[in-house]
Motif scaffolding. Structure first.
Motif, short mmCIF file in Angstrom:
data_model
loop_
_atom_site.label_atom_id
_atom_site.label_comp_id
_atom_site.label_asym_id
_atom_site.label_seq_id
_atom_site.Cartn_x
_atom_site.Cartn_y
_atom_site.Cartn_z
N ALA A 85 -31.84 -16.13 -21.08
CA ALA A 85 -31.33 -17.46 -20.72
C ALA A 85 -31.09 -17.50 -19.22
CB ALA A 85 -30.05 -17.74 -21.49
N ALA A 86 -31.94 -18.24 -18.51
CA ALA A 86 -31.83 -18.30 -17.06
C ALA A 86 -30.72 -19.26 -16.61
CB ALA A 86 -33.16 -18.72 -16.46
N ASP A 87 -30.41 -20.23 -17.45
CA ASP A 87 -29.38 -21.21 -17.10
C ASP A 87 -28.82 -21.78 -18.39
OD1 ASP A 87 -29.27 -24.18 -14.90
OD2 ASP A 87 -27.78 -23.32 -16.24
N ASP A 88 -27.58 -21.44 -18.70
CA ASP A 88 -26.95 -21.98 -19.91
C ASP A 88 -25.77 -22.89 -19.56
OD1 ASP A 88 -24.98 -19.07 -20.98
OD2 ASP A 88 -25.06 -20.19 -19.10
N SER A 89 -25.80 -23.42 -18.36
CA SER A 89 -24.67 -24.20 -17.86
C SER A 89 -24.43 -25.50 -18.62
CB SER A 89 -24.86 -24.50 -16.37
OG SER A 89 -26.02 -25.29 -16.18
N GLY A 90 -25.43 -25.95 -19.38
CA GLY A 90 -25.28 -27.21 -20.11
C GLY A 90 -24.69 -27.06 -21.50
N LEU A 91 -24.55 -25.86 -21.99
CA LEU A 91 -23.95 -25.69 -23.32
C LEU A 91 -22.51 -26.20 -23.27
CD1 LEU A 91 -25.29 -22.16 -24.31
CD2 LEU A 91 -26.14 -24.39 -25.05
N PRO A 92 -22.13 -27.09 -24.19
CA PRO A 92 -20.83 -27.75 -24.07
C PRO A 92 -19.64 -26.84 -24.33
CG PRO A 92 -22.01 -28.52 -26.03
CD PRO A 92 -22.96 -27.67 -25.28
N ASN A 93 -19.79 -25.86 -25.18
CA ASN A 93 -18.70 -24.93 -25.48
C ASN A 93 -19.25 -23.72 -26.21
OD1 ASN A 93 -18.82 -25.67 -28.40
ND2 ASN A 93 -18.07 -27.64 -27.62
N ASP A 94 -18.37 -22.80 -26.57
CA ASP A 94 -18.84 -21.54 -27.16
C ASP A 94 -19.26 -21.67 -28.62
OD1 ASP A 94 -15.53 -19.99 -27.53
OD2 ASP A 94 -16.41 -21.80 -28.40
N ARG A 95 -19.23 -22.87 -29.17
CA ARG A 95 -19.78 -23.05 -30.51
C ARG A 95 -21.30 -23.12 -30.49
NH1 ARG A 95 -19.35 -27.40 -32.78
NH2 ARG A 95 -18.67 -28.76 -31.04
N PHE A 96 -21.84 -23.35 -29.31
CA PHE A 96 -23.29 -23.48 -29.14
C PHE A 96 -23.85 -22.18 -28.57
CE2 PHE A 96 -24.21 -28.06 -29.67
CZ PHE A 96 -22.92 -28.53 -29.80
N PHE A 97 -24.96 -21.74 -29.16
CA PHE A 97 -25.60 -20.52 -28.70
C PHE A 97 -27.09 -20.64 -28.97
CE2 PHE A 97 -25.38 -16.33 -27.17
CZ PHE A 97 -26.27 -15.54 -27.89
N ALA A 98 -27.91 -20.08 -28.11
CA ALA A 98 -29.35 -20.12 -28.33
C ALA A 98 -29.96 -18.77 -28.03
CB ALA A 98 -30.01 -21.19 -27.46
N VAL A 99 -31.03 -18.44 -28.75
CA VAL A 99 -31.72 -17.17 -28.56
C VAL A 99 -33.21 -17.41 -28.50
CG1 VAL A 99 -29.89 -15.80 -29.64
CG2 VAL A 99 -31.76 -16.71 -31.05
N ARG A 100 -33.87 -16.44 -27.90
CA ARG A 100 -35.34 -16.45 -27.84
C ARG A 100 -35.79 -14.99 -27.77
NH1 ARG A 100 -39.35 -18.77 -23.12
NH2 ARG A 100 -41.09 -19.36 -24.48
N PRO A 101 -35.63 -14.27 -28.86
CA PRO A 101 -35.73 -12.81 -28.86
C PRO A 101 -37.09 -12.24 -28.45
CG PRO A 101 -35.61 -13.66 -31.09
CD PRO A 101 -35.32 -14.81 -30.19
N GLU A 102 -38.16 -12.95 -28.73
CA GLU A 102 -39.48 -12.41 -28.41
C GLU A 102 -40.20 -13.25 -27.35
OE1 GLU A 102 -41.51 -12.00 -32.13
OE2 GLU A 102 -40.16 -10.43 -32.85
N GLY A 103 -39.47 -14.13 -26.72
CA GLY A 103 -40.07 -14.91 -25.65
C GLY A 103 -40.95 -16.04 -26.10
N SER A 104 -40.88 -16.37 -27.41
CA SER A 104 -41.67 -17.49 -27.91
C SER A 104 -40.76 -18.47 -28.64
CB SER A 104 -42.79 -16.99 -28.82
OG SER A 104 -43.53 -18.07 -29.34
#
Lengths: 113, 115
Positions: B54-73
């Motif tokens: 994650a190069a920039d996660d500044s837009g996530l509104p709070n810690d209830r939100f999370f995103a992953v991209r484990p294999e780059g796709s």
């Protein structure tokens, strides 16, 4: 604080007329200004974009006019067609951050047949 | 060729539940973005991946939100303890490179409704 202000919120234009949508920004660090078109149920699609080193860019019926000193830019759609009916978003990105797109609230355009 | 795909297209969940939204970017695109679009608003940036990170996660509104991209796709946006205010269309986009002249291609979105 809304960084990109767009007007009008909605617009109705007769077929063949010119549609004009306006945007204004405050942050002088913005240096990339794209316009997106979105149809219902679809994601936005890039329509045309401009950088502040030019005052106008034209692609087919679509023209962006850019006024750097006033921090305003606008989209003109010439010979508007019913198929142009969609929501249009102006946007801006900071210097060296074309990936970070900040969108306006959108204009719902309806072209009367 | 295939564009960005998102599943599910619609998701209805109860307040307090956990949801996962999936994005399949265009093959070969290294950059992936998540946006949230509320009714009558423009898309709002949430997070951007370059490859797996994650190069920039500044837009996530709070810690209830999370995103992953484990294999780059494929990427998954995860929302814990959903609230009614989370109801929106969640858009995913991908681009060939993270910046410069390559445009972002958007998927059709996942409409999330929290009841």
């Amino acid at each position: 604080q809304q960084q990109v202000k767009q007007s009008p919120q909605s617009l109705i234009v007769q077929k063949g007329g010119i549609s004009i949508i306006n945007c204004a920004y405050e942050n002088t660090a913005f240096d990339y200004f794209p316009w997106y078109q979105q149809f219902p149920g679809k994601g936005p699609a890039l329509l045309i974009a401009i950088r502040p080193d030019v005052s106008e860019k034209k692609e087919g019926r679509f023209t962006i006019s850019f006024n750097k000193s006033a921090k305003q830019f606008s989209l003109h759609i010439m010979d508007s067609q019913p198929g142009d009916s969609a929501t249009y978003f102006c946007a801006a990105s900071p210097l060296n951050r074309d990936d970070k797109i900040i969108f306006g609230k959108g204009t719902r355009l309806h072209i009367l047949p | 060729g295939a564009g960005v795909s998102q599943t599910p297209s619609n998701k209805v969940t109860e307040k307090g539940k956990y949801v996962e939204l999936r994005c399949d970017p265009i093959s070969g695109h290294t950059a992936l973005y998540w946006y949230r679009q509320s009714l009558g608003q423009g898309p709002e940036f949430l997070i951007y991946f370059q490859g797996t990170g994650a190069a920039d996660d500044s837009g996530l509104p709070n810690d209830r939100f999370f995103a992953v991209r484990p294999e780059g796709s494929v990427s998954t946006l995860k929302i814990q303890r959903t609230e009614r205010g989370d109801s929106a269309v969640y858009l995913c986009a991908s681009s060939l490179t993270p910046s410069g002249t390559y445009e972002q291609y958007f998927g059709p979105g996942t409409r999330l409704t929290v009841t």
